[in-house]
Write an enzyme that holds these catalytic residues in place. Structure first.
Site, mmCIF file in Angstrom:
data_model
loop_
_atom_site.group_PDB
_atom_site.id
_atom_site.type_symbol
_atom_site.label_atom_id
_atom_site.label_comp_id
_atom_site.label_asym_id
_atom_site.label_seq_id
_atom_site.Cartn_x
_atom_site.Cartn_y
_atom_site.Cartn_z
ATOM 1 N N HIS A 423 69.147 14.833 22.146
ATOM 2 C CA HIS A 423 69.822 14.613 20.870
ATOM 3 C C HIS A 423 71.066 15.503 20.752
ATOM 4 O O HIS A 423 72.176 15.020 20.461
ATOM 5 C CB HIS A 423 68.830 14.927 19.744
ATOM 6 N N GLU A 424 70.890 16.799 21.006
ATOM 7 C CA GLU A 424 72.014 17.729 20.855
ATOM 8 C C GLU A 424 73.073 17.512 21.940
ATOM 9 O O GLU A 424 74.263 17.716 21.702
ATOM 10 C CB GLU A 424 71.514 19.172 20.880
ATOM 11 N N HIS A 427 75.439 14.913 20.625
ATOM 12 C CA HIS A 427 76.445 15.528 19.749
ATOM 13 C C HIS A 427 77.520 16.220 20.582
ATOM 14 O O HIS A 427 78.728 16.077 20.325
ATOM 15 C CB HIS A 427 75.797 16.589 18.859
#
Length: 632
Positions: A423-424, A427
């Site tokens: 997920h990160e 980003h």
């Protein structure tokens, strides 16, 4: 104006952990062993801030900017723009403005990263507050710029907009023109900028109450063993197989908040009144329009989301029924929502293994994407990996235009940690590619698109792991994880968004926001979303009291739209449409977010992505139901 995430974080309108990540659903794990002090953590497992600044360099840049602040930021002294203003003069002002912003961002990001390494360290706290204070000084000093630009005669403004001298600032000026009716005069904007920090008081007071002042005490499990209940341990207890422990944790936590319901309801009321004040002062028709229109997002996007989900809640009700059946319960309570339906996986991953899984899972995005990510995770120390005493909990991705991305983790080696890293990393790659492609003032993407790239990567990692699962139990476990993530990110956040809309509409119609009224509204939404198998209680109806997102001004709907866009774009990439998605990742804030997504293949002005997400949820649920029917 179409503000970037950085601006909202600095204004205190959203905290850094939520501004850069959706990890409100990923509770911090509490390690059983002794937690190391920062100095004891191996250097190779820390993020490398020296490639960005060393402390002396940061102090020198801070002092330089403080000197500029004390002199009133001389490069942007107020002037009156008019028909006599040349394109070159306007360009020089904007160049100075964004140069200041760029340097302020560098100062702030380094300070917040150091702060989050150990939030108990006084030097880190002081540096962080200096950086925030400096930004607020700059905001006040620069508040004249936009109103003054808008004083230019509209016909001449269009001439300037077309001038090659201003081509690099064309979209910034376009946004400014489109928001003209809502931007006040210079003096009024200065007053509003001075009030900005004060307007975060309700949020700050709630955070202090919830995270520092409230003591939730001890709870017992089914064997009578006592456990210390905290905001961090609560998430772990909600995933326990022990229903007594779950019930005690949920009820004790929410009864504690209910003890202070009058105070917290007043804080929420104050925040809503703050939003209402801003909407009226800036001549918006409603609070929701005031939150969305600056980003060029029609309010129909918000209403389409809620209406489409409200008309298609049967799959969610079916999922709740499945949970009831598999757990052998007469009804599902709030504390049963995260209970495992199958023996949870105790498989542990090293950080290197987690990196390999994430890198391999994003193969559909191409070798270049994988190579950049591999270098960042394995060579350039993007990640601060392990927990240490005083370190901020949870996870996020941060950084600025002049640094590479930085990822904060509290890695424990679980599957959830692997998915959090994915997920990160989404980003971070969005930030990296936008910074590579765009000028500084066009690089910062908005909140509306912030969760798309992260959720996209998470989806690829789910599919990668599912396709390699060797047993029925592994498949069921992964399906439960994925369905649970959609339930929490899509449906639950839509429920929050509907509650937020209702209480703002009540305030707009002069209906008092009393604790009983808000409990009633929230309780009815619980029943609506979770159906006849859900057991409503006072504690469940009072859950709204502990949700920090209700202080963020129509923020949560973007989690739902973000996952809807991501799931839509995953399908587009699978169909061979990779380039539009990579273009989206590199677009930053160079156009309105809704237009950037539309070019990538997700038209959020339509209901199609919402319907797509509902279909994905239904299909995953059917897979899970079939897996449970298969005999070993």
């Amino acid at each position: 104006m179409n503000k970037s995430l950085f601006t909202y974080v600095l204004l205190g309108l959203i905290p850094i952990g939520y501004g850069y990540s959706t990890d409100q659903n990923k509770e911090a794990n509490i390690a059983e062993e002794r937690i190391m002090n920062r100095a004891e953590v191996k250097e190779e497992t820390k993020w490398d801030l020296t490639s960005f600044f060393n402390r002396n360099e940061w102090e020198e840049k801070l002092e330089s900017l403080l000197s500029e602040a004390n002199n009133g930021f001389t490069k942007i002294k107020p002037v009156e723009f008019s028909k006599e203003t040349t394109a070159q003069e306007l360009r020089e002002t904007l160049t100075s403005f964004f140069d200041y912003m760029r340097n302020l961002e560098m100062i702030y990001v380094y300070a917040h990263l150091k702060h989050d390494e150990d939030i108990s360290a006084t030097p880190n706290k002081e540096a962080y507050e200096k950086a925030r204070s400096l930004y607020h000084q700059f905001q006040s000093a620069s508040s004249w710029i936009e109103p003054s630009i808008l004083q230019i005669d509209p016909a001449y403004f269009e001439e300037l907009l077309a001038d090659k001298e201003l081509s690099t600032y064309r979209f910034y000026l376009t946004q400014l023109r489109d928001q003209k009716e809502h931007i006040l005069g210079s003096e009024h904007e200065r007053i509003m900028s001075l009030a900005a920090r004060m307007q975060g008081t309700a949020s700050g007071a709630f955070s202090s109450l919830a995270n520092a002042d409230l003591d939730f005490g001890m709870i017992e499990d089914k064997e009578g063993k006592k456990h210390h209940l905290t905001q961090g341990s609560y998430g772990k207890f909600m995933k326990s197989k022990d229903r007594i422990l779950r019930a005690n944790a949920f009820n004790k936590l929410h009864k504690t908040f209910l003890t202070f319901e009058n105070t917290i309801a007043e804080l929420i009321h104050g925040q809503v009144q703050n939003h209402l004040f801003n909407a009226k002062v800036r001549s918006y028709k409603s609070c929701v329009e005031a939150a969305l229109k600056p980003h060029h997002i029609p309010t129909s996007v918000y209403h389409n989301l809620l209406d489409t989900i409200s008309n298609n809640l049967e799959p969610l009700h079916r999922y709740i029924s499945l949970r009831k059946e598999r757990l052998g319960l007469e009804a599902i309570h709030s504390y049963d929502m995260y209970a495992p339906l199958i023996e949870t996986s105790d498989k542990k991953y090293t950080f290197d293994e987690a990196c390999d899984i994430v890198i391999e899972s994003v193969a559909p995005l191409g070798e270049e994407y994988q190579a950049i990510l591999r270098k960042g995770l394995k060579e350039d120390h993007w990640v601060d990996i392990y927990e240490n005493k005083g370190k901020r909990s949870g996870a996020y991705s941060s950084g600025c235009y002049d640094s590479h991305p930085y990822i904060l983790m509290n890695f424990q080696g679980t599957l959830n940690d692997v998915l959090t890293l994915s997920h990160e990393a989404g980003h971070s790659m969005n930030t990296y590619l936008s910074n590579q492609k765009q000028s500084y003032h066009d690089a910062g993407y908005t909140i509306f698109v912030a969760e798309v790239a992260s959720t996209f990567n998470e989806q690829l990692t789910y599919e990668y792991l599912y396709n390699r699962a060797e047993t029925k139990e592994e498949r069921i476990f992964l399906l439960c994880q994925q369905i649970g993530a959609i339930r929490a990110t899509f449906f639950r956040q839509a429920q929050f968004a509907e509650f937020e809309l209702k209480i703002h509409e009540m305030a707009e119609n002069h209906v008092p926001l009393t604790p009983d009224m808000m409990k009633k509204v929230y309780g009815e939404l619980n029943q609506k979303y979770y159906g006849p198998d859900f057991a409503g209680t006072e504690e469940a109806s009072g859950e709204y009291l502990r949700i920090p997102h209700f202080y963020y001004n129509f923020y949560v709907y973007q989690y739902s739209t973000g996952i809807a866009a991501a799931l839509t774009l995953v399908e587009k990439v699978k169909e061979g449409n990779l380039i539009p998605y990579l273009d989206f990742l590199a677009a930053g804030g160079s156009d309105y977010s809704i237009e950037i997504l539309k070019r990538a293949g997700a038209d959020m002005s339509s209901v199609e992505p919402i319907e797509k997400t509902l279909n994905v949820f239904s299909n995953l649920l059917e897979k899970l139901e079939k897996e449970f029917e298969i005999k070993d």
